[in-house]
Design an enzyme around this catalytic site. Structure first.
Site, mmCIF file in Angstrom:
data_model
loop_
_atom_site.group_PDB
_atom_site.id
_atom_site.type_symbol
_atom_site.label_atom_id
_atom_site.label_comp_id
_atom_site.label_asym_id
_atom_site.label_seq_id
_atom_site.Cartn_x
_atom_site.Cartn_y
_atom_site.Cartn_z
ATOM 1 N N ASP A 78 26.921 37.982 48.117
ATOM 2 C CA ASP A 78 27.898 38.991 47.736
ATOM 3 C C ASP A 78 27.273 39.766 46.569
ATOM 4 O O ASP A 78 26.344 39.266 45.916
ATOM 5 C CB ASP A 78 29.194 38.277 47.305
ATOM 6 C CG ASP A 78 30.184 39.239 46.700
ATOM 7 O OD1 ASP A 78 30.475 40.259 47.342
ATOM 8 O OD2 ASP A 78 30.647 38.976 45.562
ATOM 9 N N ASP A 124 29.161 42.208 43.923
ATOM 10 C CA ASP A 124 29.946 42.288 42.681
ATOM 11 C C ASP A 124 30.338 40.890 42.193
ATOM 12 O O ASP A 124 31.057 40.173 42.888
ATOM 13 C CB ASP A 124 31.234 43.096 42.922
ATOM 14 C CG ASP A 124 30.952 44.512 43.396
ATOM 15 O OD1 ASP A 124 30.296 45.256 42.660
ATOM 16 O OD2 ASP A 124 31.407 44.871 44.497
HETATM 17 C C1 G6P Z 1 33.844 44.202 46.313
HETATM 18 C C2 G6P Z 1 34.660 43.868 45.081
HETATM 19 C C3 G6P Z 1 36.099 44.310 45.262
HETATM 20 C C4 G6P Z 1 36.158 45.776 45.666
HETATM 21 C C5 G6P Z 1 35.409 45.970 46.985
HETATM 22 C C6 G6P Z 1 35.392 47.419 47.439
HETATM 23 O O1 G6P Z 1 34.138 43.303 47.319
HETATM 24 O O2 G6P Z 1 34.640 42.471 44.835
HETATM 25 O O3 G6P Z 1 36.761 44.107 44.036
HETATM 26 O O4 G6P Z 1 37.494 46.195 45.829
HETATM 27 O O5 G6P Z 1 34.067 45.535 46.788
HETATM 28 O O6 G6P Z 1 34.599 48.160 46.552
HETATM 29 P P1 G6P Z 1 34.412 49.728 46.542
HETATM 30 O O7 G6P Z 1 33.221 49.909 45.635
HETATM 31 O O8 G6P Z 1 34.126 50.151 47.954
HETATM 32 O O9 G6P Z 1 35.664 50.308 46.016
HETATM 33 MG MG MG Z 2 32.307 39.389 44.467
#
Ligand code: G6P
Ligand code: MG
Length: 215
Positions: free
Chosen positions: A9, A11
């Site tokens: 993953d 983030d």
């Molecule tokens: C990751 C993060 C989420 C976020 C998602 C979408 O999974 O953990 O917190 O909402 O990405 O991210 P984006 O950058 O497309 O808004």
């Molecule tokens: Mg994450």
């Protein structure tokens, strides 16, 4: 079945952008007068942008049209991207990431990104990781975000490795669910380090060696 590929993953696992996501949502929630805090924020980990907004709106006292919701999600993404542009550097790569990746490479293990984020390509470029992984799959490539296994299955197929030979590294409950649904093993780190469903758990990648998860 030995592990021949590791899917990360992004983030909260590779880079600490999870904090910028939180700040972006907090700003939007404050402007709209919607109660929001770090506890609610934990539920947004791994979840798509629109689904994150739906979770935040559970506490709203007024209703919003589909067009208004779309505009709010776009506004949050603008705040988030402002934070990325002004603050994100390679110094935000999380502890242990470089060593863990180097160890995997020495063992001939393939690596990929499996992220729900549509900002994933931008972030990888900004931290100098755009050539680091053998494959990437992200929010731009999928229709169902975690806890659905789609992003991890796509990453495995791009690597040419069967799901059962993959290990996923995750910091989100939704991500652990997605990896298990894909038939993959899981190393849970950070916020997910207490998740008893994961085969391996560590506070961060600095606290575990790749050899531990490859045997
Ligand atoms: C990751 C993060 C989420 C976020 C998602 C979408 O999974 O953990 O917190 O909402 O990405 O991210 P984006 O950058 O497309 O808004
Ligand atoms: Mg994450």
């Amino acid at each position: 079945m030995p592990i021949t590929a590791v899917i990360f993953d992004l983030d909260g696992v590779i880079v600490s952008t999870d904090e910028f996501h939180y700040q972006g949502w907090q700003r939007l929630a404050d402007e709209e007068g919607i109660p929001f805090d770090r506890h609610v924020n934990e539920r947004l980990r791994g979840v798509s942008r629109m689904e994150s907004l739906e979770i935040i709106l559970e506490r709203a006292t007024r209703t919003y049209t589909a067009a208004q919701r779309e505009a709010m999600a776009t506004r949050k993404n603008g705040y988030y991207r402002e934070l990325l542009a002004s603050r994100l550097t390679a110094a935000d790569i999380l502890p242990g990431v470089d060593n863990f990746l180097a160890e995997l490479r020495r063992c001939g293990v393939k690596t990929a990104i499996g992220s729900s984020s549509r900002n994933s390509p931008t972030i990888l470029r900004m931290i100098g990781f755009d050539q680091t992984f053998d494959a990437t799959a992200d929010g731009n490539d999928i229709t169902r975000s975690k806890p659905d296994p789609e992003v991890f299955l796509l990453a495995a197929s791009r690597l040419g490795v069967p799901p059962m030979s993959c290990l996923v590294v995750e910091d989100a409950e939704a991500g652990v669910t997605a990896a298990l649904a894909a038939g993959m093993r899981v190393l849970a780190v950070g916020s997910a380090a207490g998740d008893s469903r994961a085969q391996y758990r560590a506070d961060s990648l600095a606290a575990i060696s790749a050899a531990t998860v490859l045997t």
